[in-house]
Design a protein around this motif. Sequence first.
Motif, short mmCIF file in Angstrom:
data_model
loop_
_atom_site.label_atom_id
_atom_site.label_comp_id
_atom_site.label_asym_id
_atom_site.label_seq_id
_atom_site.Cartn_x
_atom_site.Cartn_y
_atom_site.Cartn_z
N SER A 138 0.79 -1.21 -0.03
CA SER A 138 -0.21 0.10 0.06
C SER A 138 0.87 1.27 0.15
CB SER A 138 -0.86 0.01 0.94
OG SER A 138 -1.66 1.20 1.28
N SER A 141 -3.76 6.49 -0.58
CA SER A 141 -5.02 6.21 -0.97
C SER A 141 -5.41 7.48 -1.66
CB SER A 141 -6.03 5.90 0.03
OG SER A 141 -6.01 7.03 0.96
N GLU A 245 -7.82 2.51 -1.81
CA GLU A 245 -6.32 2.11 -1.62
C GLU A 245 -5.70 2.05 -3.12
OE1 GLU A 245 -3.88 -0.69 1.21
OE2 GLU A 245 -5.53 -1.52 0.13
#
Length: 284
Positions: A138, A141, A245
């Motif tokens: 990740s 976002s 995300e």
Amino acid sequence: MEIHQLRYFVAVADEGSFSRAAAKVRVAQPSLSQQIRKLEAEMGQPLFDRLPRSVVLTEAGRCFIDYARQILASIGDARRCVDELPELVVTFQKHYPDVMLEIVEDVTDGITRRIEAGELDVALASTCRASPTLRRESVGSEPLLLLLPERHPLAKKTLVEFDDLKSQRFLLLHEMHCLSQQVHHLLESRRLRPEIALAGSQLSTIANMVAAGIGVSIVPQMMVKHHGTPGCVTLPFVPPVLERELNLLYNPLRFQSKAAAAFRQEAAAALSSQDSSIDPTAGQ
């Protein structure tokens, strides 16, 4: 099977006419017809019934149309992701002038297969299937915004609440598209089951329909940032901010070159920086 053949196929299905489809995609009709015949030859059966005054999908065509729309929509999403990359690419090339970058656009499943096969080093995506040969990292976002006609009663608001959407007609991408799945989940989690007025294959088409007053939609910030939406207004939601995300994908079982590791590091830093600079109260 070529991407332009899929575009021509969907255009003919939508228009019900080879001539109107050719005008829509801006190609000569003989060329479009030839590409459709090639696609039918590859599929092994006709996709259209050529009637005297119209063209209609055969049963095989009806089976194939949703897959074609999914592929085209996913490619459109990939291109929008790539729109976020120019600044990152410029910075990376300044730091590593001897490294040649090759940027590949494909549907999510195609990208993940190529990463797993060792053909690609890293990819940027929102969602992907779980796999032991696919690592998801990740990097931040991006907000999801309400897109509505500029003359809509809600357009005067600064922030929008979900209760405002109960009576709205929605325009979304086809359900097989990952963004559509995200929006459906988001609405269902808030016990909203709005009327779906239209399911399109491209966000640009959705924006045009919103501008025409047919309904509202929920779109990612990158679309608004990099593509004009004339006739539309975008509004953020009340906190907590709606987000999706952003991930870097790579194969953890494959040896990572120094160049690939450096790009992953710079991409993570650049995208995380963009994420932290987002103002959740900013409208259009």
